[in-house]
Design an enzyme around this catalytic site. Structure first.
Site, PDB file in Angstrom:
ATOM      1  N   GLY A 278       0.848  -1.175   0.000  1.00 24.74           N
ATOM      2  CA  GLY A 278       0.000   0.000   0.000  1.00 24.74           C
ATOM      3  C   GLY A 278       0.889   1.232   0.000  1.00 24.74           C
ATOM      4  N   CYS A 279       0.503   2.276  -0.733  1.00 25.18           N
ATOM      5  CA  CYS A 279       1.381   3.445  -0.828  1.00 25.18           C
ATOM      6  C   CYS A 279       1.525   4.151   0.518  1.00 25.18           C
ATOM      7  CB  CYS A 279       0.886   4.404  -1.899  1.00 25.18           C
ATOM      8  SG  CYS A 279      -0.849   4.896  -1.754  1.00 25.18           S
ATOM      9  N   ASN A 280       0.444   4.268   1.281  1.00 26.00           N
ATOM     10  CA  ASN A 280       0.542   4.855   2.610  1.00 26.00           C
ATOM     11  C   ASN A 280       1.415   3.998   3.519  1.00 26.00           C
ATOM     12  OD1 ASN A 280      -1.132   7.123   2.230  1.00 26.00           O
ATOM     13  ND2 ASN A 280      -2.981   5.952   2.636  1.00 26.00           N
TER      14      ASN A 280
END
Length: 341
Positions: A148-150
């Site tokens: 996930g980018c976060n």
């Protein structure tokens, strides 16, 4: 030595970013582009900024001739990727950019994402795609689960510190701001320009789904359960994520730990002590900038990380993983300087 790849979900933001990066990659070529709802269209009709490229017409995934494909990128929503990945021939390596295979425990996946895992046997073979921390496993993998980018942003800030034991695992607060492209390309009322411009707001409350990745990966790093307080915010920008992590520890020791850990890494830059990174300095690149700033209170420290959510947070990281899986130079096609201004 050129390897041929397919991109499933080529009409989304991460699909477009994959195409942009692979277009100048010295060892990869695109053999198939899939976008079921836009099948039959030319890429220039979907993404005019890529009209200069000579690429295959968009097609449905069930019409792909897999015989000449070495690796497939699945840039699909999490609810659809598992069944499609499971149907790809076993000889084809796969990188899934969705949340479909990120969590090792399928029961945990079902609890956080609200639907049954559709490929539980395949999940057992998946390797988490944070290149700098699972490099050897990724090289040997057939299936890699993109981060996930976060989650990736927070992990670049804190994983080395948890592994080294220089911060308190029970006192981690992560505040994060993310550009609107992180929500994908599908039309959503909340993503209209007039809804997001000139303001910032928290979202994904009380528990954003990427928190599950923090729980799993931070727990592995610390050798015991870790639960962080994580609050993401939407910022009125197209790209970029900035994580501000509040931790307990010694600022100089934290900075030295990060500098040593990332010293040999080609895409991780640790800034001078006391300097915080900015999303505008990593935009459009596969770089992540990490910074450490001490607090006025002794023992309190802020650790920052900034990256481009579409590149290092997703498609760039996926190409980095593909390079590892295919035996190529890990940095191939990825040493693009950030776009500025």
């Amino acid at each position: 030595m050129t390897k041929t790849v397919a991109i499933i979900g080529a009409s989304g933001y991460t699909g477009a970013e994959l195409i942009r990066l692979i277009a100048t990659h010295p060892d990869l070529e695109i053999g198939a582009l899939c976008a079921d709802r836009k099948a039959g269209m030319r890429l220039a009709e979907v993404f005019p900024h890529l009209r200069h490229l000579d690429l295959p017409e968009l097609t449905k995934v069930d019409t792909v001739d897999w015989s000449g494909i070495d690796l497939a990128f699945a840039a699909l929503p999490h609810g659809t990727s598992q069944q499609i990945v499971a149907a790809i021939p076993e000889r084809v390596k796969v990188i899934d950019l969705s949340a479909g295979f990120r969590l090792s425990d399928t029961a945990v996946y079902e609890r956080w994402y609200g639907d049954a895992h559709r490929a539980p046997e395949l999940q057992k073979t998946a390797v988490y795609g944070l290149s700098e921390f699972y490099r050897d496993d990724i090289r040997a993998a057939r299936l890699v689960a993109g981060t996930g980018c976060n989650a990736a942003t927070g992990m670049f800030a804190l994983l080395p510190l948890l592994q080294a034991g220089v911060i308190d695992p029970d006192e981690i607060i992560i505040d994060m701001v993310c550009g609107v492209s992180g929500a994908g390309r599908a039309a959503k009322e909340a993503m209209l320009h007039s809804e997001v411009s000139e303001g910032t707001h928290a979202y994904g409350l009380p528990q954003h789904r990427h928190t599950s990745e923090f729980d799993e990966q931070f727990g592995k790093a610390a050798g015991r359960p870790v639960e962080v307080t994580f609050t993401p915010h939407l910022m009125p920008a197209n790209r970029g994520i900035l994580a501000t992590c509040h931790v307990r520890g010694d600022a100089d020791e934290i900075h030295a730990t990060l500098a040593e850990r990332y010293g040999p890494e080609p895409f991780c830059e640790v800034l001078p002590m006391g300097e915080a990174p900015a999303t505008r300095h990593v935009r459009g690149s596969n770089f992540v900038h990490v910074g450490v700033v001490g607090d006025r209170r002794s023992g309190r420290v802020r650790v920052f990380a900034a990256l481009d959510n579409l590149t290092k947070g997703s498609s760039g990281q996926a190409v980095q993983n593909a390079n590892l899986m295919l035996g190529l130079d890990e940095t191939a096609g990825l040493m693009l300087a950030p776009l500025f201004p």
